[in-house]
Design an enzyme around this catalytic site. Sequence first.
Site, PDB file in Angstrom:
ATOM      1  NE  ARG A  48      -0.463  15.994 -20.529  1.00 19.07           N
ATOM      2  CZ  ARG A  48      -0.600  17.294 -20.856  1.00 19.07           C
ATOM      3  NH1 ARG A  48      -0.780  18.197 -19.902  1.00 19.07           N
ATOM      4  NH2 ARG A  48      -0.522  17.672 -22.104  1.00 19.07           N
ATOM      5  CE  LYS A  99      -3.561  -6.038 -15.130  1.00 18.11           C
ATOM      6  NZ  LYS A  99      -3.710  -7.439 -15.577  1.00 18.11           N
ATOM      7  CD  GLU A 147     -11.927 -12.729 -12.110  1.00 17.14           C
ATOM      8  OE1 GLU A 147     -10.830 -13.296 -11.913  1.00 17.14           O
ATOM      9  OE2 GLU A 147     -12.204 -12.148 -13.190  1.00 17.14           O
ATOM     10  CE  LYS A 199      -6.185  -7.231  -8.772  1.00 20.05           C
ATOM     11  NZ  LYS A 199      -7.135  -7.065  -9.824  1.00 20.05           N
ATOM     12  CD  GLU A 208      -0.394  -8.771 -16.185  1.00 20.73           C
ATOM     13  OE1 GLU A 208      -1.382  -8.277 -15.633  1.00 20.73           O
ATOM     14  OE2 GLU A 208      -0.447  -9.480 -17.201  1.00 20.73           O
ATOM     15  NE  ARG A 230      -2.303  -6.426 -11.671  1.00 19.32           N
ATOM     16  CZ  ARG A 230      -2.817  -5.245 -11.387  1.00 19.32           C
ATOM     17  NH1 ARG A 230      -2.016  -4.261 -11.024  1.00 19.32           N
ATOM     18  NH2 ARG A 230      -4.114  -5.024 -11.444  1.00 19.32           N
ATOM     19  CG  ASN A 242      -4.305 -11.997 -16.716  1.00 17.26           C
ATOM     20  OD1 ASN A 242      -5.437 -11.570 -16.865  1.00 17.26           O
ATOM     21  ND2 ASN A 242      -3.245 -11.224 -16.644  1.00 17.26           N
ATOM     22  CG  HIS A 291      -8.420 -13.675 -16.839  1.00 15.00           C
ATOM     23  ND1 HIS A 291      -8.499 -14.541 -15.762  1.00 15.00           N
ATOM     24  CD2 HIS A 291      -9.067 -12.549 -16.441  1.00 15.00           C
ATOM     25  CE1 HIS A 291      -9.154 -13.949 -14.773  1.00 15.00           C
ATOM     26  NE2 HIS A 291      -9.508 -12.741 -15.160  1.00 15.00           N
ATOM     27  CG  HIS A 309      -9.608 -11.716 -21.710  1.00 14.88           C
ATOM     28  ND1 HIS A 309      -8.413 -11.124 -21.367  1.00 14.88           N
ATOM     29  CD2 HIS A 309     -10.462 -11.436 -20.702  1.00 14.88           C
ATOM     30  CE1 HIS A 309      -8.552 -10.515 -20.191  1.00 14.88           C
ATOM     31  NE2 HIS A 309      -9.781 -10.698 -19.768  1.00 14.88           N
ATOM     32  CG  HIS A 317     -14.570 -10.977 -16.934  1.00 20.19           C
ATOM     33  ND1 HIS A 317     -13.594 -11.017 -17.914  1.00 20.19           N
ATOM     34  CD2 HIS A 317     -13.908 -11.036 -15.738  1.00 20.19           C
ATOM     35  CE1 HIS A 317     -12.406 -11.096 -17.344  1.00 20.19           C
ATOM     36  NE2 HIS A 317     -12.565 -11.104 -16.031  1.00 20.19           N
TER      37      HIS A 317
END
Length: 368
Positions: free
Chosen positions: A126, A148, A190, A232, A242, A246, A250, A253, A257, A270
Site C-alpha cells: 500500500r 504520475k 516536452e 512543472k 489534475e 495540470r 498534456n 498528448h 497518445h 513518446h
Amino acid sequence: MTAVDGVQRTLEVALGERSYPILIGTGLVGRPDMLTPYLAGQQVMVVTNETIAPLYLERLCDSLPDDLEVRTLVLPDGEQYKTIEQVERIWSALLEAGFNRRCTLIALGGGVIGDMVGYAAAAYQRGVAFIQVPTTLLSQVDSSVGGKTGVNHPLGKNMIGAFWQPKAVLVDIDTLTTLPARELSAGLAEVIKYGFIRDETFLAWLEANMTALRRVEPEVIAEAIARSCLIKADIVTEDETEQGVRALLNLGHTFGHAIEAHQGYGNWLHGEAVGAGMAMAATLSHELGWISAADRERSLAVIKSADLPVHAPAGMSSDDFLARMRLDKKNIDTRLRLVLLEALGSACVSDAVPPDQLKTLLDQYPRR
Ligand code: NAD
Ligand code: GLY
C-alpha cells in the site's frame, strides 16, 4: 532550500509533507551523499533496464553505504515493456527479498522505468518510498517530477496507474552524454511544451539556443532542465491530481497518445508523438482563429528545429485518431477535451471544438 555542494540547481516540489527536492547537476550519480538522505530504511532495490544497467548501475550501487541491503532488478528495455507484467516482476522481486514497508525503490532510467517503478512503489504494501534518478532528457524535465506513475494497457496509453510522489529527484546531466540523439529530440518536445503552455520568453530562449541544446552543452541544457522543472513543479504544486491546470501539461498528448497506441508502443517515441501532436494542436488553434498563421508557423518551426515530426503517421485515418482520442483521460462523460493554444505561452483546455472541425483537421492533416 539549503545548497548542496556540487549541485548546480535545487528546486522544490512543494506539496506539504510530501514535498521533495529536484537536485540538478553534474557527477551526481555515484556521489555517496546524494541518495542516502532520502532512503526510508535499510532495504533498497534499484530497478533499471538492460541498456542503462551497464552504463550506470554499478556506479549508483557503489555509492550506497555498505550496511544497506541493496538488491537490483534489470528489466527489458522499451515502451512495449511498460506493462503490468513488468511491474509484477518488481513486486515479486521485493517479496522474494522479504522487503518491508520501510524499503526504498530507486528508479534508474528514463520515463518507462520511472513510471513503472513509481507505480510498483505506490502499490507495494500500500505504498513505499521511491527515488527518481532520471537518465533521459524527457524524464529529467517531465516524467520524474509530479508523481504520475503507471503502465500502458493494450487499449490505451498510461491507462493504469496512480499518483505517488517520489522522495527526491536526482538529475545528473552527465547521463545525457550517452543518450542517442533521437531520444534527446524526444525530450526536447516536452521542453518546448513548457514554452508553449506557460512562457513565451522561454520559447524564444529555446529558439535561440536549439543548436546548443542539441549538442548537449552543459550550461544550456542545465538551464533548460531547471526552467522546465520549475514550470512543472509550479503546476503540480497548484494541482497535484489534475483537477484543472495540470491538464495543460498534456498539450499535444491527446493526438500524441493516439499516435503511439495506434503505431504500436515504441515505434514512434513518446516525445516524437508529442511533437506531432503539438503541431496538430497549433494548427487546430489557428483554424479556430485563436493564434495567427505566423504563430502557427513559428510553432511548427521550433518543433522541427528539435528534429521532431510535425506530420501525422501515414496510414492513420481520422477514425483511428478519434477512436483513440475518445479514451483520453481528460475527457468528461462523452465530451472530448483538448489542450489548445490561446497564444504562444498560454494554453487552455477546451471541450467546445466543433466535432466537424476536428474531423476536417484530422482528414486534411499532412501524413508521412
Ligand atoms: P525511455 O524510458 O524508453 O528511454 C528512452 C531510451 O533511452 C530507452 O531505450 C532507454 O533504455 C534509453 N536510455 C535511457 N537513459 C539513457 C542514457 N543515459 N544513455 C543511453 N540510453 C539511455 O523513454 P523516455 O522518453 O525517457 O520516457 C517516455 C515515457 O515516459 C513514456 O512511457 C511516457 O508515457 C512517459 N511519461 C510520463 C510522464 C509522467 O508524468 N509520468 C510524463 C511524460 C512522459
Ligand atoms: N506529463 C503530464 C503530467 O505530468 O501531468
